[in-house]
Design an enzyme around this catalytic site. Structure first.
Site, PDB file in Angstrom:
ATOM      1  N   TRP A   1      24.390  26.453 -18.971  1.00  0.00           N
ATOM      2  CA  TRP A   1      22.990  26.363 -19.405  1.00  0.00           C
ATOM      3  C   TRP A   1      22.685  27.321 -20.542  1.00  0.00           C
ATOM      4  CZ3 TRP A   1      18.331  23.900 -18.346  1.00  0.00           C
ATOM      5  CH2 TRP A   1      17.172  24.559 -18.746  1.00  0.00           C
TER       6      TRP A   1
ATOM      7  N   ASP B   1      16.287  29.846 -24.625  1.00  0.00           N
ATOM      8  CA  ASP B   1      15.650  30.442 -25.801  1.00  0.00           C
ATOM      9  C   ASP B   1      16.626  31.154 -26.746  1.00  0.00           C
ATOM     10  OD1 ASP B   1      13.736  29.836 -23.944  1.00  0.00           O
ATOM     11  OD2 ASP B   1      12.637  31.722 -24.118  1.00  0.00           O
TER      12      ASP B   1
ATOM     13  N   GLN C   1      19.523  32.858 -24.409  1.00  0.00           N
ATOM     14  CA  GLN C   1      19.410  32.858 -22.957  1.00  0.00           C
ATOM     15  C   GLN C   1      20.511  31.967 -22.385  1.00  0.00           C
ATOM     16  OE1 GLN C   1      16.050  34.405 -21.187  1.00  0.00           O
ATOM     17  NE2 GLN C   1      17.215  35.518 -22.706  1.00  0.00           N
TER      18      GLN C   1
ATOM     19  N   TRP D   1      15.742  38.555 -20.344  1.00  0.00           N
ATOM     20  CA  TRP D   1      15.017  37.451 -20.964  1.00  0.00           C
ATOM     21  C   TRP D   1      14.815  37.666 -22.459  1.00  0.00           C
ATOM     22  CZ3 TRP D   1      10.825  36.260 -16.656  1.00  0.00           C
ATOM     23  CH2 TRP D   1      11.487  35.722 -15.549  1.00  0.00           C
ATOM     24  N   THR D   2      13.923  36.890 -23.033  1.00  0.00           N
ATOM     25  CA  THR D   2      13.815  36.775 -24.487  1.00  0.00           C
ATOM     26  C   THR D   2      13.419  38.085 -25.162  1.00  0.00           C
ATOM     27  OG1 THR D   2      13.345  34.432 -24.379  1.00  0.00           O
ATOM     28  CG2 THR D   2      12.554  35.584 -26.313  1.00  0.00           C
TER      29      THR D   2
ATOM     30  N   ARG E   1       5.530  38.792 -21.526  1.00  0.00           N
ATOM     31  CA  ARG E   1       6.919  38.601 -21.954  1.00  0.00           C
ATOM     32  C   ARG E   1       7.055  38.263 -23.444  1.00  0.00           C
ATOM     33  NH1 ARG E   1       5.769  34.539 -18.181  1.00  0.00           N
ATOM     34  NH2 ARG E   1       5.720  32.371 -18.932  1.00  0.00           N
ATOM     35  N   ASP E   2       8.305  38.442 -23.896  1.00  0.00           N
ATOM     36  CA  ASP E   2       8.784  37.987 -25.203  1.00  0.00           C
ATOM     37  C   ASP E   2       8.224  38.809 -26.364  1.00  0.00           C
ATOM     38  OD1 ASP E   2       9.834  36.048 -23.524  1.00  0.00           O
ATOM     39  OD2 ASP E   2       8.310  34.566 -24.021  1.00  0.00           O
TER      40      ASP E   2
END
Length: 639
Positions: free
Chosen positions: A107, A110, A126, A169-170, A233-234
C-alpha cells in the site's frame, strides 16, 4: 503585504484585557502537553490496545484518517448479492503501470516531503510495508535524477517512538539558509493523538539521505485547546516572515468549519501559535494536507515558498476529508498577521463551486519548489477505484501521478495551469501525426498499434459553418447552464456541438472504452461554454470497480483552439484540457482492452458539427524503477 483590514482579520497580539483568558488557555495547553507525555510508556507496539479481530479499515477510522472506501459502492447500482468479477492474474498484472511511480508491492498513499538535494530528487511517501491495504504506516523513500526514473531506497522513518507508534504520517521539508534540511511530520501517538514531530538527516553529506534522526524533544507541537486529538495534521513547508521567523500552517477543523492553524518558529523546536487563522471556510469539514505557496502574476516560472510582494498571488489548497477532493483558491496573503483571503469568495476553498487541481481520482497532493529548475512541482496520490480484494490479490495499491509543474494562468489570472514535467518527453518513442476531419456521429480507428502506453497531444477545431449555424439557430437549446460532465449521461449523450475526442484503452468492438472529450454548449447568453470530461462508465465490464464520469468547465479564450493532452499508462489515464486549465485523472480496469488488444479511436458524437482534429500520438517507453542496490544507484547516476 500589510493587511488593509487588520481589525477585520484580527490583530496578531492579544489586547491587555484578554490577558487573563490567554493565561487560562496557556495553562490548559501546558496541562495537556504534560499529560500527553506522562501517559505514554515509550514501548507500546502499533497494535497494543486495538482488538486484533478488528480490520485494517476500522483501525484507520479509529486513528482519524480515511482509508480506501470503494468496497460496496459498486453494489449500489444493482443486485447487492452480485458476486465480484473473477479477475485472473493476466488482467491484474496488466494493471501495473510502466512509467508512473509506485512501490514494488503493498500500500501507498500521500506524497511526503519531496525535495531536490545534491543532484537527486527525493520522494517520500506513506507506505505499508506489510500489506496492500492501509495500516502500519511508515515513510517509503526513492530517489531520481529526473522525476521519471527511480531507485527505491530503504524505509526512511518507521513508527518506533511513542509519539508516532500508530503511524509516521504526512509531512513536509524545509531548506534552511545554510542548505540543511528539516522535516516536520505528523505522528499518531500510542494514544492515537495527532502531534507534530521534527526530523533531520543523520549525515547531511549523504546525497541519498539514507538515514534520518528524530529530534529527542518530540513532539514539538500538540493539539491546541479547542482542537480534537484526531484533527491536527499535515504540517506544510515553512516560509519566512518579514520579521525573519519561520511560519507553517497545519490543517484542522472546528465543528464543520475547515481551518488552517498558523505557527511561527525560529528553530523548529519551539513555536508560537498566532491568534489568527490562515483561513477558514464553514461547512467544509476537516482540512488535510494543506498546501500554501506563492505564484507569479506575470512569469511562467515557479517561486520559492518564502517569496512575497505585489507581483505575487498566493494559493491555499486543502484536501477535503469529507469529499476526498483537492480544492484550491487564488488569493492574497497578509504577512502582518498570517491571514489569507480569496480573490473570489464565491469559489473559496472547499466550496461546491470552487476550483480543483483535478476533477478525477487525485488526492492528498503536495507541491515543492524545485530550485534545480526554478519550478514548482506537484505530486499527488492516485488511489485505486477497484475493490480492496483485488488489491490484495494483485499485491499492491495506489500510484503517484506524473509530477506536474504548476503556475498561475497569466492569461486569465483566475486559475492554475498544470502540465506534466518536461522530463516525461524522454520516454517518447515512435510517433504518428494525423489530420482528420470527422463528421457528426463518426468513430474512426487510429492506427498506432498497441495503445496501453501513449502520450497524445491534440487540437480540435469545430467547422466554422457548424458554429454559425448553431449560434444563429434559436431552436437549439441553451444547455450550458444545466450541463454537467458528471450528471449529463457521458459521451453517449449527443448535443449539437459535442461530445468529441478520443476513446482510449478501447476494444475493437468498443465494448470497453474510456472516452476523453470536449462538450461545447450554448448558454442562455448565446455564448459558447466548453466542458472537458472523462467517461469511465464503459471502461470495464467488471462489476466490482467504481466507474464515474468526471470533468468540469474549462476556460477557452477568444481565438484559442481546443487542445488536450492524454497520458495513458495501463490502468491510469491523465488528461489535460486547454494547456492544463482543467485536469482529470482516472483509474480504469479493462478486462479485454489490455496488452495488444488495447486500441485508440477518434470520435465525434455531435449531432450537427463537423470537427477537424490535428494530433500526434507517441508510444511511450517504460521508466527505470528499480529496487535498491549500489548498482541501481550507479546506473541511475549515469542517466
Amino acid at each position: 503585504m500589510a493587511d488593509p483590514n487588520q481589525e477585520t482579520h484580527g490583530p496578531r497580539r492579544r489586547r491587555p484585557f484578554k490577558g487573563l483568558l490567554a493565561v487560562s488557555f496557556g495553562l490548559l495547553f501546558i496541562a495537556f502537553y504534560v499529560a500527553l507525555i506522562a501517559t505514554h510508556d515509550g514501548s507500546r507496539s502499533n497494535d497494543e490496545g486495538i482488538d486484533e479481530t478488528e480490520t485494517i479499515t476500522s483501525r484507520a477510522r479509529l486513528a482519524g484518517v480515511s482509508e480506501k472506501r470503494n468496497d460496496g459502492l459498486w453494489k449500489l447500482s444493482g443486485d447487492r448479492n452480485t458476486p465480484a468479477f473473477d479477475w485472473n492474474n493476466s488482467m491484474l498484472s496488466w494493471q501495473r503501470t510502466a512509467f508512473h511511480f509506485q512501490p514494488e508491492q503493498n500500500w501507498m498513499n500521500d506524497p511526503n516531503g519531496p525535495l531536490f538535494y545534491k543532484g537527486w530528487y527525493h520522494f517520500f511517501y506513506q507506505y505499508n510495508p506489510n500489506a496492500a491495504v492501509w495500516g502500519d504506516i511508515v515513510w517509503g523513500h526513492a530517489v531520481s535524477r529526473d522525476l521519471i526514473h527511480w531507485v527505491h531506497l530503504p524505509i526512511a522513518m518507521v513508527a518506533d517512538q511513542w509519539y508516532d507508534s500508530n503511524g509516521v504520517w504526512t509531512g513536509s521539508a524545509t531548506f534552511l539558509p545554510d542548505g540543511s534540511i528539516v522535516m516536520l511530520y505528523t505522528g499518531s501517538t500510542d494514544k492515537a493523538v495527532q502531534v507534530q514531530n521534527l526530523a533531520y538527516p543523520e549525515d547531511p553529506n549523504d546525497p541519498l539521505l539514507l538515514k534520518w534522526v528524530k529530534f529527542p524533544g518530540n513532539p514539538v507541537l500538540v493539539p491546541p485547546p479547542g482542537i480534537l486529538p484526531k484533527d491536527f495534521r499535515d504540517p506544510t513547508t515553512a516560509w519566512k516572515t518579514s520579521e525573519g521567523k519561520w511560519r507553517i500552517t497545519i490543517g484542522s477543523k472546528l465543528n464543520k468549519t475547515g481551518i488552517s492553524l498558523v505557527y511561527d518558529t525560529i528553530d523548529f523546536k519551539t513555536y508560537e501559535k498566532l491568534d489568527t487563522l490562515l483561513h477558514r471556510v464553514p461547512n467544509t469539514g476537516m482540512w488535510e494536507c494543506v498546501d500554501f505557496y506563492p505564484v507569479s502574476k506575470t512569469a511562467g516560472n515557479g517561486l520559492d515558498t518564502s517569496v512575497n510582494g505585489p507581483a505575487v498571488k498566493h494559493i491555499v489548497k486543502a484536501s477535503m476529508d469529507d469529499t476526498r477532493f483537492d480544492h484550491y483558491a487564488v488569493g492574497t496573503y497578509f504577512d502582518s498577521n498570517g491571514t489569507w483571503i480569496p480573490d473570489d469568495p464565491t469559489i473559496d476553498v472547499g466550496m461546491s463551486a470552487s476550483l480543483r487541481y483535478d476533477y478525477g481520482k487525485f488526492y492528498a497532493s503536495k507541491s515543492f519548489y524545485d530550485q534545480n529548475k526554478g519550478r514548482r512541482v506537484l505530486w499527488s496520490w492516485i488511489g485505486e477505484s477497484d475493490s480492496e480484494a483485488s488489491d490484495v490479490q494483485k499485491g499492491w495499491s495506489s500510484l503517484q501521478g506524473i509530477p506536474r509543474t504548476v503556475v498561475l494562468d497569466t492569461k486569465t489570472g483566475k486559475n492554475l495551469v498544470q502540465w506534466p514535467v518536461e522530463e516525461i518527453k524522454s520516454l517518447r518513442l515512435s510517433s504518428k501525426q494525423f489530420d482528420l476531419e470527422v463528421g457528426p456521429g463518426s468513430v474512426v480507428p487510429v492506427d498506432v498499434g498497441s495503445a496501453a502506453q501513449l502520450d497524445i497531444e491534440a487540437e480540435f477545431e469545430i467547422n466554422k459553418e457548424s458554429l454559425e449555424k448553431i449560434l444563429g439557430n434559436a431552436s437549439v437549446v441553451a444547455e450550458a447552464e444545466e450541463f454537467s460532465c458528471e450528471k449529463s449521461g457521458g459521451s453517449t449523450v449527443r448535443g449539437a456541438l459535442g461530445p468529441f475526442g478520443f476513446s482510449v484503452l478501447a476494444t475493437e468492438s468498443l465494448s470497453e472504452q474510456t472516452p476523453v472529450y470536449f462538450y461545447v454548449a450554448k448558454g442562455t447568453d448565446s455564448e459558447l461554454k466548453t466542458f472537458f470530461c472523462t467517461d469511465t462508465s464503459r471502461s470495464s465490464v467488471a462489476n466490482d470497480v467504481v466507474k464515474p464520469i468526471y470533468g468540469s468547465i474549462v476556460p477557452v479564450l477568444k481565438g484559442e483552439k481546443l487542445t488536450m493532452r492524454i497520458l495513458v499508462d495501463h490502468s491510469i489515464v491523465e488528461a489535460f484540457g486547454q494547456g492544463g486549465r482543467t485536469c482529470i485523472t482516472s483509474r480504469v480496469y479493462p478486462t479485454t482492452a489490455i496488452y495488444g488488444a488495447a486500441k485508440l479511436f477518434l470520435f465525434n458524437n455531435a449531432l450537427d458539427a463537423t470537427v477537424t482534429a490535428s494530433f500526434t500520438v507517441w508510444q511511450m517507453n517504460s521508466a527505470f524503477i528499480h529496487p535498491y542496490s549500489d548498482e541501481a544507484v550507479r546506473a541511475l547516476s549515469r542517466t
